[in-house]
Every structure is written in C-alpha cells, then in structure tokens.
Design a protein around this motif. Structure first.
Motif, short mmCIF file in Angstrom:
data_model
loop_
_atom_site.label_atom_id
_atom_site.label_comp_id
_atom_site.label_asym_id
_atom_site.label_seq_id
_atom_site.Cartn_x
_atom_site.Cartn_y
_atom_site.Cartn_z
N GLY A 1 -7.31 1.52 1.37
CA GLY A 1 -8.67 1.65 0.85
C GLY A 1 -9.36 2.98 1.13
O GLY A 1 -10.02 3.55 0.25
N ASP B 1 -7.14 -2.88 -2.33
CA ASP B 1 -6.21 -3.99 -2.57
C ASP B 1 -6.06 -4.31 -4.06
O ASP B 1 -7.03 -4.32 -4.81
N HIS C 1 0.84 -1.21 0.00
CA HIS C 1 0.00 0.00 0.00
C HIS C 1 0.87 1.26 0.00
O HIS C 1 0.63 2.20 -0.75
N SER D 1 -6.65 1.62 5.95
CA SER D 1 -7.31 0.52 5.26
C SER D 1 -8.38 -0.08 6.15
O SER D 1 -8.73 0.50 7.18
N GLY D 2 -8.87 -1.25 5.77
CA GLY D 2 -9.88 -1.91 6.58
C GLY D 2 -9.29 -2.50 7.86
O GLY D 2 -9.99 -2.71 8.84
N GLY D 3 -8.00 -2.78 7.84
CA GLY D 3 -7.37 -3.41 9.00
C GLY D 3 -6.38 -2.53 9.74
O GLY D 3 -5.99 -2.84 10.86
N ALA E 1 -19.76 6.91 2.28
CA ALA E 1 -19.14 8.13 1.73
C ALA E 1 -20.07 8.78 0.69
O ALA E 1 -20.22 10.00 0.64
N CYS F 1 -5.69 2.32 -4.50
CA CYS F 1 -5.87 2.60 -3.06
C CYS F 1 -6.34 1.32 -2.39
O CYS F 1 -5.81 0.90 -1.38
N ALA G 1 -9.24 6.18 -0.97
CA ALA G 1 -10.15 6.42 -2.12
C ALA G 1 -11.26 7.39 -1.74
O ALA G 1 -12.04 7.81 -2.59
N ASN G 2 -11.33 7.78 -0.47
CA ASN G 2 -12.40 8.67 -0.01
C ASN G 2 -12.18 10.09 -0.53
O ASN G 2 -11.18 10.74 -0.22
N GLY H 1 -17.87 1.29 3.52
CA GLY H 1 -17.10 2.53 3.37
C GLY H 1 -17.55 3.40 2.20
O GLY H 1 -18.02 4.52 2.40
N PRO H 2 -17.44 2.89 0.97
CA PRO H 2 -17.82 3.72 -0.18
C PRO H 2 -19.30 4.10 -0.19
O PRO H 2 -19.65 5.19 -0.63
N PHE I 1 -15.79 2.84 9.24
CA PHE I 1 -16.70 3.16 8.13
C PHE I 1 -17.65 1.98 7.90
O PHE I 1 -18.87 2.15 7.79
N ASP I 2 -17.07 0.79 7.81
CA ASP I 2 -17.87 -0.40 7.49
C ASP I 2 -18.89 -0.70 8.58
O ASP I 2 -20.05 -1.02 8.30
O1 KG4 Z 1 -6.91 -1.44 1.62
P1 KG4 Z 1 -8.22 -2.12 1.52
O2 KG4 Z 1 -8.77 -2.40 0.15
O3 KG4 Z 1 -8.20 -3.49 2.26
C1 KG4 Z 1 -7.49 -3.69 3.44
O4 KG4 Z 1 -6.25 -3.88 3.36
O5 KG4 Z 1 -8.15 -3.59 4.49
O6 KG4 Z 1 -9.26 -1.24 2.35
C2 KG4 Z 1 -10.59 -1.59 2.43
C3 KG4 Z 1 -11.30 -0.57 3.32
C4 KG4 Z 1 -12.73 -0.98 3.64
O7 KG4 Z 1 -12.94 -0.81 5.03
C5 KG4 Z 1 -13.56 -0.02 2.79
O8 KG4 Z 1 -14.83 0.23 3.34
C6 KG4 Z 1 -12.70 1.21 2.81
O9 KG4 Z 1 -11.39 0.71 2.67
N1 KG4 Z 1 -13.03 2.14 1.72
C7 KG4 Z 1 -13.53 3.39 1.91
C8 KG4 Z 1 -13.74 3.94 0.62
N2 KG4 Z 1 -13.36 3.02 -0.31
C9 KG4 Z 1 -12.93 1.93 0.39
N3 KG4 Z 1 -13.81 4.05 3.04
C10 KG4 Z 1 -14.31 5.30 2.91
N4 KG4 Z 1 -14.54 5.90 1.72
C11 KG4 Z 1 -14.28 5.26 0.56
N5 KG4 Z 1 -14.51 5.86 -0.61
#
Ligand code: KG4
Ligand code: ZN
Length: 346
Positions: free
Chosen positions: A279, A307, A116, A137-139, A185, A305, A282-283, A181-182, A167-168
C-alpha cells in the motif's frame, strides 16, 4: 489456465481472473470497506468478515461477467490464506476451497505478501529475478532478497509498527480521518520543508531493520508543542513523511549494496533491480525519492499497490501452473512467514 483470485485478508474484497495462456488479466474487481470502518477510525475485524461475506459472491459474478466466462470455464482458484485477519481470511478460504471442490478444479493458498511482491509482474515491463523487494503495507515493512518465486530471504523488517501503520496512526493523532496514509501524504504536499526535523530511526546502527513507532510519538509531541494551526499540521505531515521516506531510501540502498556482487551482470551495463510493493508503494514522494537510486526500479500500477485480487490470481496461477497441489483443507494462517514458502518447480 484461467485462475480466479480471491483476496479477503483485511478490508478489501478483491476478485480477479488471470489467464496464463495470454498472460492477461481478464477481470479485476474490488470492493473497499473504507466507508464501513471510517466511523471507527480503523478496521473492525468482525465487521470486515461480515462485509466480505456480503460482497464476495456478487463480485465473483461481476468478474465472470467482465471476463465473459462461466464458472465452469475456470481452471483453478487462488485465495489469500494469510497473513491477515482470521475471520476475513476464513471467508475467502472457505469460498475459494468450496468453489474449487464443487467445480473439481485445483485451489491454492496464496501468501498475501507474495501477492504484493509479484504484483509488478502484471505490468508491461516486469522485473526479472533476482531482485530486492521493499514491501511496505499496513501490516508489514520488509526488505526481501528475492532469488526466484518462492525463494525469499528477509533481509530486514520493522521491529515495531509497519510503515503504513505509522502513517495511519500519525494521521489519526492529527485528526486527519481514515484511512490515514493517503490523507497524510496529500496534506504533506502543503507542508513547508525544514520547519521541523524528525529523527531517522535505526540509521546509525548498521543492519536493515526498521522502527517507526518513535516517529509517531515524535509527531504527537511536535503537534502538542505547536500552535496547532492547519499549516503546523501540514508541516508536521511533511516532516514525518520525509523521515519515513528517507529511512526507506537509506535501507534500500544498503540492501542493494550488500548484494551488489550477486545477480546482475554489471559489465554488460545491467543494474540491480528493486521492486517496491504494498500500500505505501502508492506514496508519490516515496516513488520519487527511490527513483534516485542507482538501480532499475519497479512499481506495480497504483491500484495494484494496495490490496487487490489481481496479485493473488497471478501468484496462485504461477503456482498452479507449476503443478502445485494441496490438500483440500480450509486452514488460513493469520501469521505466516514469507520464508516458509516453497519454490515451485517451474
Ligand atoms: O497493502 P495494503 O493495501 O494493505 C495491507 O496489506 O496492509 O496497505 C495499506 C496501507 C495503509 O496503512 C495505508 O494507509 C497505506 O498503505 N497507504 C499509504 C498510501 N496509500 C496507502 N501510505 C502512504 N501514502 C500513500 N499514498
Ligand atoms: Zn496488503
């Protein structure tokens, strides 16, 4: 050197081929398991592993076709070895190592967050070192002092939920579907400002750590007290997102300030550099707000942004090119700190 990158740490199978000679991506393929997990409202690890098994070989074939290469044209393999879901990581690690063994080429275990962090290097104006990275990210949620590839110091991180996770979970509570998340947003763009004011956690005390689990609870309490109309939902989404973005903005500014004497040559007009990746990078609102910082800001393109295999191919290619060698063992690490990585001798 043509390097195949394999990403299977969570719910995306990502396969890409990066060529160090031309510094170009020759192929980039992604299969998202979103539809598979949607009915459960979250990632089901066992289903994720099985789906990676189903998709990984066809995707590798597609990537080779896109690059117009044969398997034997590959010079190295990079696969995500952690952090992530053990079963999902196992698929990428097994396929990556076995393929390398069969082809008699080197393989390298890549740290997902290093992938990342280096994703902006795939863009046309990549950042130079040193820089501060905000990984969201998500984690994970962390601020990293990046001196060079493999030289990482974690300046602050989330003490509970990661931003993406917050967010989730908030989206799920509001009944918005998956992945939240998306969707949250998007809904936030329809929310009115200043109807609700959410707290800004961990701001008054110094330091660079984050906490997001309280915001999720605040959102639930606010929702329960509201009239529960669609507009209330959008207003809550808006207030939640503002609180998250604000805390990230404040902590980024603080991190840059704390390092302002290091690195860039201010006298020659050079600014500090901030990389945003993961992730939540991308917001749109986050991207807009962070642009207000007095620093040069670097984002990967939207699809890098979240994975993807490209960032893994790139991170692995740099390490393979530097001559990094590893024992041929399949040993994914579901927990793995960025600070444990070594700096390759470039
Ligand atoms: O980096 P990633 O694809 O996977 C991990 O390594 O965790 O991140 C995924 C995270 C999810 O929680 C998703 O809801 C969030 O990124 N995400 C967003 C947006 N796009 C993805 N959160 C807020 N706004 C967004 N536009
Ligand atoms: Zn990720």
């Amino acid at each position: 050197m043509k390097v195949l990158g394999i990403e299977t740490s969570c719910d995306e199978t990502g396969i890409a081929i990066y060529d160090t000679a031309t510094q170009q991506l020759l192929a980039d393929k992604l299969y998202s398991q979103v539809a598979l997990h949607a009915e459960y409202g979250g990632v089901v690890p066992e289903l994720a592993s099985r789906d990676h098994i189903r998709k990984i070989t066809p995707l590798i074939k597609e990537a080779l076709q896109q690059a117009e290469l044969a398997l034997t044209d590959l010079d190295g393999i990079a696969y995500t070895s952690g952090p992530g879901l053990i079963g999902a990581l196992m698929v990428g690690a097994s396929v990556g190592r076995s393929l390398a063994w069969g082809l008699k080429i080197p393989a390298v275990a890549v740290h997902h967050m290093e992938g990342h962090l280096l994703a902006p290097m795939l863009e046309s104006n990549p950042p130079v070192f040193p820089f501060v990275a905000l990984l969201v990210s998500g984690g994970h949620t962390m601020l990293v002092d990046v001196k060079a590839i493999g030289d990482y110091r974690i300046m602050g991180e989330s003490l509970d939920d990661a931003v993406g996770e917050a967010f989730d979970k908030t989206a799920k509570m509001l009944g918005l579907g998956y992945p939240g998340g998306p969707i949250l947003a998007e809904l936030a763009t329809q929310g009115k400002a200043d109807v609700y004011k959410f707290p800004r956690p961990m701001i008054r005390q110094g330091g660079l750590d984050f906490s997001y689990s309280g915001l999720k609870t605040f959102a639930l309490t606010t929702w329960n007290k509201s009239d529960k109309t669609q507009q209330d939902k959008a207003n809550i989404a808006h207030a939640f997102q503002e609180a998250v973005v604000d805390t990230l903005f404040i902590k980024c500014r603080r991190a840059l300030d704390s390092l302002s004497d290091e690195g860039p040559d201010h006298q020659n007009g050079e600014k500090q550099r901030l990389v945003i990746a993961g992730g939540v990078g991308a917001n749109t609102r986050l991207r807009e707000k962070l642009a207000e910082l007095d620093a040069d800001i670097f984002f990967p393109r939207m699809q890098f942004c979240t994975d993807n295999g490209a960032m893994i191919a790139y991170a692995g290619a740099i390490r393979l090119q530097a001559g990094q060698t590893e024992e041929a063992v399949i040993q994914p690490q579901p927990r793995w700190s960025l600070e444990d990585l070594e700096r390759p001798s470039l």
